[in-house]
Design a protein around this motif. Structure first.
Motif, short mmCIF file in Angstrom:
data_model
loop_
_atom_site.label_atom_id
_atom_site.label_comp_id
_atom_site.label_asym_id
_atom_site.label_seq_id
_atom_site.Cartn_x
_atom_site.Cartn_y
_atom_site.Cartn_z
N SER A 81 13.19 -4.70 2.78
CA SER A 81 13.43 -4.88 3.91
C SER A 81 14.79 -3.79 3.67
CB SER A 81 13.98 -5.78 4.45
OG SER A 81 15.42 -6.51 4.23
N THR A 82 15.70 -3.61 4.95
CA THR A 82 17.36 -2.71 5.39
C THR A 82 17.84 -3.14 4.36
OG1 THR A 82 17.39 -3.91 7.64
CG2 THR A 82 16.18 -1.94 7.13
N ALA A 83 18.16 -4.43 4.26
CA ALA A 83 18.84 -5.60 3.28
C ALA A 83 18.03 -5.49 2.09
CB ALA A 83 19.37 -6.58 4.26
N GLY A 84 17.61 -4.62 1.46
CA GLY A 84 17.16 -4.73 0.09
C GLY A 84 16.16 -5.68 -0.30
N ARG A 85 16.01 -6.89 0.47
CA ARG A 85 15.42 -8.43 0.11
C ARG A 85 13.93 -8.09 0.23
NH1 ARG A 85 16.05 -12.27 5.03
NH2 ARG A 85 13.15 -12.12 4.44
N ARG A 86 12.89 -8.61 -0.61
CA ARG A 86 11.59 -8.24 -0.86
C ARG A 86 10.94 -9.15 0.29
NH1 ARG A 86 10.21 -9.18 -6.76
NH2 ARG A 86 11.20 -7.61 -7.87
N LEU A 87 10.01 -8.46 1.13
CA LEU A 87 9.45 -8.68 2.15
C LEU A 87 7.70 -9.10 1.79
CD1 LEU A 87 10.68 -6.40 4.94
CD2 LEU A 87 11.04 -8.83 4.51
N GLY A 88 7.67 -8.38 0.64
CA GLY A 88 6.21 -8.83 -0.14
C GLY A 88 5.08 -7.39 -0.52
N ALA A 89 3.99 -6.95 -0.23
CA ALA A 89 3.29 -5.97 -0.59
C ALA A 89 2.62 -5.63 0.64
CB ALA A 89 2.59 -6.32 -1.92
N VAL A 90 2.68 -4.20 0.66
CA VAL A 90 1.65 -3.75 1.03
C VAL A 90 0.41 -3.71 1.05
CG1 VAL A 90 1.09 -1.22 3.30
CG2 VAL A 90 3.78 -2.31 2.53
N VAL A 91 -1.01 -3.93 1.79
CA VAL A 91 -1.79 -4.02 1.43
C VAL A 91 -2.99 -4.02 2.32
CG1 VAL A 91 -1.78 -6.13 0.43
CG2 VAL A 91 -2.09 -6.03 2.55
N GLY A 92 -2.14 -2.76 3.17
CA GLY A 92 -3.43 -2.10 4.17
C GLY A 92 -2.57 -1.38 5.57
N ALA A 93 -3.29 -0.76 6.53
CA ALA A 93 -2.80 -0.28 7.52
C ALA A 93 -3.42 -0.30 8.56
CB ALA A 93 -2.44 1.08 6.89
N GLU A 94 -3.08 -0.45 9.69
CA GLU A 94 -3.98 -0.19 11.08
C GLU A 94 -3.58 1.09 11.57
OE1 GLU A 94 -4.52 -1.96 15.95
OE2 GLU A 94 -3.17 -3.25 13.79
N ILE A 95 -4.53 1.82 11.83
CA ILE A 95 -4.91 3.98 12.44
C ILE A 95 -5.37 3.96 13.32
CG2 ILE A 95 -5.72 5.66 11.26
CD1 ILE A 95 -5.63 4.27 8.53
N ASP A 96 -4.93 4.82 14.26
CA ASP A 96 -5.07 4.10 15.84
C ASP A 96 -6.20 5.77 15.74
OD1 ASP A 96 -5.02 5.05 18.24
OD2 ASP A 96 -3.40 6.80 18.48
N GLU A 97 -6.91 5.04 16.39
CA GLU A 97 -8.50 6.10 16.28
C GLU A 97 -8.14 8.10 16.70
OE1 GLU A 97 -8.14 3.27 17.56
OE2 GLU A 97 -9.45 2.31 16.69
N VAL A 98 -7.17 7.83 17.66
CA VAL A 98 -7.16 9.45 18.42
C VAL A 98 -6.24 10.34 17.24
CG1 VAL A 98 -6.59 10.56 20.50
CG2 VAL A 98 -7.72 8.21 20.45
N SER A 99 -4.95 9.37 17.30
CA SER A 99 -4.12 10.47 16.48
C SER A 99 -3.88 10.69 14.57
CB SER A 99 -2.58 10.55 16.95
OG SER A 99 -2.37 8.95 16.45
N LEU A 100 -4.71 9.62 14.34
CA LEU A 100 -4.72 9.26 13.47
C LEU A 100 -3.52 8.74 11.99
CD1 LEU A 100 -7.47 11.81 11.88
CD2 LEU A 100 -8.08 9.80 12.59
N THR A 101 -2.17 8.41 13.66
CA THR A 101 -1.07 7.91 12.67
C THR A 101 -1.25 6.09 12.47
OG1 THR A 101 -0.73 7.47 14.62
CG2 THR A 101 0.27 9.15 14.16
N VAL A 102 -0.56 5.69 11.34
CA VAL A 102 0.02 4.20 11.15
C VAL A 102 0.40 3.31 12.32
CG1 VAL A 102 -0.22 2.98 9.82
CG2 VAL A 102 -0.59 5.23 8.66
N VAL A 103 -0.47 2.50 12.60
CA VAL A 103 0.39 1.73 14.03
C VAL A 103 1.14 0.40 12.99
CG1 VAL A 103 -0.19 0.67 15.64
CG2 VAL A 103 -1.90 2.20 15.58
N ASN A 104 0.18 -0.14 12.59
CA ASN A 104 0.92 -1.16 11.77
C ASN A 104 0.78 -1.09 10.64
OD1 ASN A 104 1.88 -2.54 14.41
ND2 ASN A 104 -0.23 -2.91 14.49
#
Length: 107
Positions: A81-104
């Motif tokens: 987090s912005t406060a420096g606290r561990r939130l976990g690990a990124v294990v995947g992403a949701e990608i927008d089908e049109v713009s190919l940007t990461v949504v979540n």
């Protein structure tokens, strides 16, 4: 990203392989490309600029991709987090089908 794994890739109305791995940019904001298994033709990389459509059953691309050695994708990226606290690990992403940007990002 997990739902794309194993999806068929079509170029010029012909299947050319199946998705092995999705590659994200280093800032985790967009898709850089996809790695596909093209059978006898080996593992290939298709740049995101060459991906036309991500559908529910297949990905349509403009070219078959380049035959290069696959780059290992890190399994987990630490999320802090912005406060420096561990939130976990990124294990995947949701990608927008049109713009190919990461949504979540999935933690």
């Amino acid at each position: 990203m997990r739902s794309l794994r194993g999806m068929s890739v079509v170029v010029d109305a012909r299947p050319v392989g199946r998705v092995l791995q999705v590659c994200l940019s280093t800032d985790l904001k967009r898709m850089d490309g996809i790695w596909i298994d093209a059978g006898v033709k080996g593992v290939r990389f298709i740049d995101a600029e060459r991906v036309s459509v991500i559908g529910s059953r297949a990905i349509i691309a403009d070219e078959r991709g380049e035959r290069v050695r696959i780059k290992p994708n890190p399994l987990f990226l630490r999320a802090v987090s912005t406060a420096g606290r561990r939130l976990g690990a990124v294990v995947g992403a949701e990608i927008d089908e049109v713009s190919l940007t990461v949504v979540n990002l999935l933690l």
